[in-house]
Design an enzyme around this catalytic site. Sequence first.
Site, PDB file in Angstrom:
ATOM      1  CD  GLU A   1      -3.149  -0.821   2.141  1.00 45.71           C
ATOM      2  OE1 GLU A   1      -2.851  -0.199   3.176  1.00 45.71           O
ATOM      3  OE2 GLU A   1      -4.260  -1.321   1.945  1.00 45.71           O
TER       4      GLU A   1
ATOM      5  CD1 TRP B   1      -7.959  -0.379   9.844  1.00 48.49           C
ATOM      6  CD2 TRP B   1      -9.246   1.241   9.003  1.00 48.49           C
ATOM      7  NE1 TRP B   1      -8.458  -0.836   8.647  1.00 48.49           N
ATOM      8  CE2 TRP B   1      -9.253   0.148   8.102  1.00 48.49           C
ATOM      9  CE3 TRP B   1      -9.996   2.379   8.669  1.00 48.49           C
ATOM     10  CZ2 TRP B   1      -9.973   0.146   6.910  1.00 48.49           C
ATOM     11  CZ3 TRP B   1     -10.706   2.377   7.480  1.00 48.49           C
ATOM     12  CH2 TRP B   1     -10.697   1.275   6.613  1.00 48.49           C
TER      13      TRP B   1
ATOM     14  CD  GLU C   1      -4.165  -5.562   2.886  1.00 40.57           C
ATOM     15  OE1 GLU C   1      -4.882  -4.845   3.604  1.00 40.57           O
ATOM     16  OE2 GLU C   1      -2.954  -5.377   2.746  1.00 40.57           O
TER      17      GLU C   1
END
Length: 671
Positions: A151, A317, A309
């Site tokens: 990422e 989060w 993912e």
Amino acid sequence: MKRTLSLPGLAYGGDYNPEQWPEEVWAEDVRLMAEAGVNMVSVNIFSWALLEPAEGAYDFSRLDRILDMLYTHGIAADLATPTAAPPAWFFRAHPEALPVDRDGRRLSYGSRQTFCPSSPAYRAAALRIAGELGRRYADHPAVVMWHVHNEYGCHNAECHCDTSAEAFRRWLRTRYADDLAALNDAWGTTFWSQWYYDWDEIIPPRATGAVPNPTHQLDWRRFCSDELLSLCTAERDVLREAAPSTPATTNFMVMYNFDALDYWRWAPELDVVSNDHYLRSTDPESEIDIALSGDLVRSLAGGPWLLMEHSTGAVNWQHVNRAKGPGELRRNALAHVARGADGIAFFQWRAAKAGAEQWHSAMLPHAGTDSVIWRDVVQLGADLRALAEVRGSRGVAEVAVVWDWNAKWALELPSQPSEEVRQLDLVRSWYEPLWRAGIAVDFVRPGADLSAYRLVLAPSLYLVDDAGAENLTGFTERGGTLVVGFHSGAVDENCHVRLGGYPGAFREALGVRTDELFPLLPGETVGLEGGGTGSLWSERVRPTGAQVVSSYTDGPLTGVPALTRHGYGTGTAWYVATLPDPDTLTALLDRIRTEAGVTPVRVTPEGVEAALRRGRDADYLFLIDHRGKGAEVPVAADAVELLTGRPLTDGSVTVPPGGVAVVREPRSVLP
Ligand code: GLA
């Protein structure tokens, strides 16, 4: 030449971090992976500190054992370079490689992805370990793909340190061919005494007293994306040198307003395009977000892609991290497959007991196998095996939605007419009625080849260069239908307003001219002829050839057109000068697509998503019930429902309540 990932069916797995567990646990991992049908895992993503305990001293013994074990158990490895998390020793030796934020604060190590993208020390260290890894495992039989970094830009898209400033200046010298006058002109630096006499005067757009220069900020966003891309391609190249035929990927994040990277520039650099997608707990219809994300990623990839993912349940989060409801894990995963994913993976395999993500869901939860999530994970493995033949099939769309990161960055800079206007929100508003109607959609950049489409929508294209604008208007001229949303075509690639009236670049094709913008306050609406309302925006449009479809019925613009339609060349161009309420927008887009001859993938009851993948010999119709009521949906003769293996002899398929059906039909069903 793109290298392809060769797996027999659809990929299934997740991030696997065995280094976080004692080795006794690994045997259970591979046994349970077999039970769930896992065939590929991403390993090594954050293990730099364990692989290189001190600069230049490597210890690959644990990774050797992990890869050997995976191979022995028939599980392929998507082997990551660990460069998203440099070890503490690296920062002690190179404190200057820690990033600096726009307020001048240098951050500390102690989490992950806290490095300066322009740091020479970071680049050298990252390429060194990537090279070691590449050479060591080039021929390892478990390794089927390189997972470059993780990422990019997730936490450190920008660094404002002096090294970054130098790199920014180098990038600018290339962009402006060493011509400082060209930069001054592009940035409009005669404004507020911002003229630069020397390249060295230029710094990143750090915190300053008032609004920074818009083009300065836009070029900075472009630079930050390119700077990270150059790290990605550099790692890719050292891996490629070691293993020339192994495909390389890196995981994108195209949604939840992560917009640091111009993925149109990134996607061609990777053999396989992968994406990460997480639900937002506050989104009541996250199935639409999944579809939009999937359509955008498929479009970036130009074909199948991998979901690298997503989560089996709650993430850790958000403000409150919502668990998934019954059947949601399966609906979510198969919805990504419906939009072109050739593989489904989760973050992560085994739920962590320690560390910052200990409250993040996983395929194997803290509770172990006696859990709803585990049973769902096993079921999904069986589903993906049953769908193996959809691998390689592609999307087919007659509608394109224009999406551009430069336009998004420019629109969302400060000091706009309204800070309420957000590109993704607008695109989502227009996408929703299409999703509900089962209309297949691709995303395109403004300069893309549009010849495959009947209808092109530009819900929000604030910035467009001349070539992009000509491409879109040329599409209309040659017979296509173009629909343009407000505040589009407003500025050129340097953020300079296109003069003579709005919407600058599209004025002629749309047959309208606006002399003043009237953005609406939050919650404020204006009446529209025909009964609906508009929100967010209005403007004083005057037709210069367009036919008025609807006008404002109240407020300062009473009687002024809000929706217009213009015959241009042999095509039609529509202007939508406000954000119509959902019913009005639905009716408008229904009318436009019907006139353009666009048909749905399949007509389904409300809440039942329909998407289609086209294979060489068959079409695959995905039907997903998001409302829990189930449905009977007509299908072609000689169809088979793949998840159950049942032939469909009576011309319809039953979608169970909250469930999914995937129907193989002969290719002839669609035009
Ligand atoms: C990102 C990262 C993962 C993990 C997940 C948690 O997508 O790539 O390492 O942190 O978020 O949702």
